[in-house]
Structure formats: structure tokens, C-alpha cells
Design an enzyme around this catalytic site. Structure first.
Site, PDB file in Angstrom:
ATOM      1  N   ASP A   1       0.821  -1.010   0.078  1.00 34.57           N
ATOM      2  CA  ASP A   1      -0.205   0.090   0.060  1.00 34.57           C
ATOM      3  C   ASP A   1       0.887   1.244   0.113  1.00 34.57           C
ATOM      4  O   ASP A   1       2.140   1.197   0.386  1.00 34.57           O
ATOM      5  CB  ASP A   1      -0.915  -0.042   1.167  1.00 34.57           C
ATOM      6  CG  ASP A   1      -1.913  -1.006   1.274  1.00 34.57           C
ATOM      7  OD1 ASP A   1      -2.237  -1.579   0.292  1.00 34.57           O
ATOM      8  OD2 ASP A   1      -2.329  -1.514   2.420  1.00 34.57           O
TER       9      ASP A   1
HETATM   10  N1  URA Z   1      -1.196  -5.714   3.968  1.00 30.40           N
HETATM   11  C1  URA Z   1      -1.879  -4.530   3.931  1.00 30.40           C
HETATM   12  O1  URA Z   1      -2.852  -4.223   4.540  1.00 30.40           O
HETATM   13  N2  URA Z   1      -1.029  -3.568   3.238  1.00 30.40           N
HETATM   14  C2  URA Z   1       0.154  -3.921   2.610  1.00 30.40           C
HETATM   15  O2  URA Z   1       0.657  -3.192   2.192  1.00 30.40           O
HETATM   16  C3  URA Z   1       0.622  -5.109   2.732  1.00 30.40           C
HETATM   17  C4  URA Z   1      -0.292  -6.007   3.438  1.00 30.40           C
END
Ligand code: URA
Length: 235
Positions: free
Chosen positions: A103
Site C-alpha cells: 500500500d
Molecule cells: N497488508 C496490508 O494491509 N497492506 C500492505 O501493504 C501489505 C499487506
């Protein structure tokens, strides 16, 4: 056929400017002939390229470990926002893409490569490549949450996750989570299903590949030969 300065730079040992300089200084031989200009073309599959008399090992693939900072997108391009590729020098970017996504606000280990087969193998759910995340939460998790993670969490939309390992650090507001799959926003959604919000998230490892502690946020390096071998890549 590729430009000679590009070929030299694609090894990651020199920038495009340095490669041009090497050529200008008469230190590069192509098929026994002194190279004159960076724009000269050579066939990476067949040309014998020597730099200072040493054969140039052209890579079949490039593997880059990036310590992704928060605030950049795991994408190859975006019209408005900075992407992880913008953190790499132009001579290294060619053909690279991130293996999976973190993310925008997640930090940590991101592998970038031009090896599609390897990316497919690392991401395929049937290969169960473990990913370890370090998270800080707005409230502590405890043994009941560990049991729920081990059982396999059902997310708010009914999606079932595979069993995951939850390790509590200190009072449980910090945790290490090991996933064997990679669903969209998975850690955040798993934590939410237990009533906790993720305040900070960092990926520490992906299969046998661990984030190099010497890399500051935003820094990158090529994988070592050993690391490439461990993940089944081809240099
Ligand atoms: N889980 C999440 O919520 N975000 C990420 O970037 C990776 C795993």
C-alpha cells in the site's frame, strides 16, 4: 541490438554518464574493436564486450531490493503520484516492475525485477511464499487474536484468509504477522476484523529474501548472487 552505454549501465555498475565516459576513455572493446561512442549498438546476446580487458557479465535479468518508504505507489507509472520506479536511476529502471504491491502508506521490502517468471512464482498463491510484516496497532492484540489468526480470519466481506501466524511484541500493540498469501490490504483488514487499526506497517521479508537493515528508507541495491539463487532467479 542495444546502445552500448545502456548495456553497460544495465549491469548496475555504472550510470549512463559513467558508461559514456568509459567508452570515451577507450576502455571498452566490442568484439575486439575499440568502441567509440555510447550510441553505438551491440547485440547483448552475442557481443563480446570487455571493460578494461575484463569480459562484461551481462545480466539476463535484474533484481533490485528497495526499502520502500511510505508515500510512493507500488506501480510502474502514475500521471500524478511518485512511484517506486521514480526512486531508481533511469538506467536501472528499464523493464522493471514491482513484485506484488505494498500500500502507499506501507514501508519495507519490495523486490523489483524484469523476470516475469520469477514474479509469477513468488506471487502464485499455490507456492505459499511467506511474507512477514511488522505492524503497530491502535490497540493491543492478545492470545484470542493469535488463535483467530491461526484458524484463518474471515474478513468483513466474507473472504476467508489462510491461517496466519501472529506474534505479539511487548503489550501486543506491536505484532509480527506471517502471511502465506497476499490479498488486497490483507493485514489491515485482518486487524480490523479483530477490532484494531493498523497505524504503521512494514514488510520485513518475502520468502527467503529479507530487507537489508543497511538500506535506509528510499534506498535500493541489486540482489547479491546468493539472494538471486535463493529466490530462484536467473542472472
Ligand atoms: N497488508 C496490508 O494491509 N497492506 C500492505 O501493504 C501489505 C499487506
Amino acid at each position: 541490438m542495444d546502445r552500448l552505454d545502456k548495456l553497460l549501465a544495465s549491469t548496475g555498475r555504472w550510470s549512463r554518464r559513467e558508461a559514456k565516459q568509459l567508452i570515451k576513455e577507450g576502455r571498452v572493446l566490442v568484439d575486439g574493436r575499440l568502441a567509440g561512442r555510447g550510441e553505438e549498438k551491440a547485440d547483448p546476446a552475442s557481443a563480446a564486450i570487455l571493460v578494461d580487458g575484463v569480459p562484461l557479465a551481462l545480466r539476463r535479468h535484474t533484481y533490485v531490493m528497495l526499502h520502500k518508504p511510505a508515500g510512493v505507489l507500488s506501480a510502474t507509472e502514475d500521471p500524478r503520484q511518485r512511484t517506486v520506479l521514480d526512486l531508481l536511476p533511469p538506467e536501472l529502471r528499464r523493464g522493471l516492475f514491482p513484485v506484488g504491491r505494498l500500500d502507499k502508506d506501507t514501508e519495507g521490502l519490495l523486490l523489483l525485477t524484469d523476470d516475469g517468471d520469477l514474479a509469477h512464482r513468488l506471487l502464485s498463491p499455490k507456492n505459499h511464499v511467506d511474507k512477514v510484516y511488522h505492524a503497530r496497532l491502535d490497540r493491543p492484540l492478545g492470545p484470542a487474536d493469535q488463535a483467530a489468526f491461526a484458524q484463518g480470519i474471515t474478513l468483513a466481506d466474507g473472504l476467508r484468509c489462510m491461517p496466519a501466524d501472529l506474534e505479539l511484541i511487548g503489550d501486543g500493540t506491536e505484532v509480527l504477522v506471517t502471511l502465506h498469501e497476499g490479498k488486497f490490504h490483507q493485514i489491515k483488514r485482518m486487524a480490523a476484523s479483530r477490532g484494531a487499526a493498523v497505524c504503521w506497517l512494514k514488510r520485513l521479508s518475502m520468502g527467503p529474501l529479507q530487507l537489508d537493515p543497511a538500506l535506509e528508507k528510499g534506498e535500493y541495491r541489486l540482489l547479491t548472487h546468493k539472494e538471486v539463487a535463493k529466490i530462484g532467479g536467473k542472472l
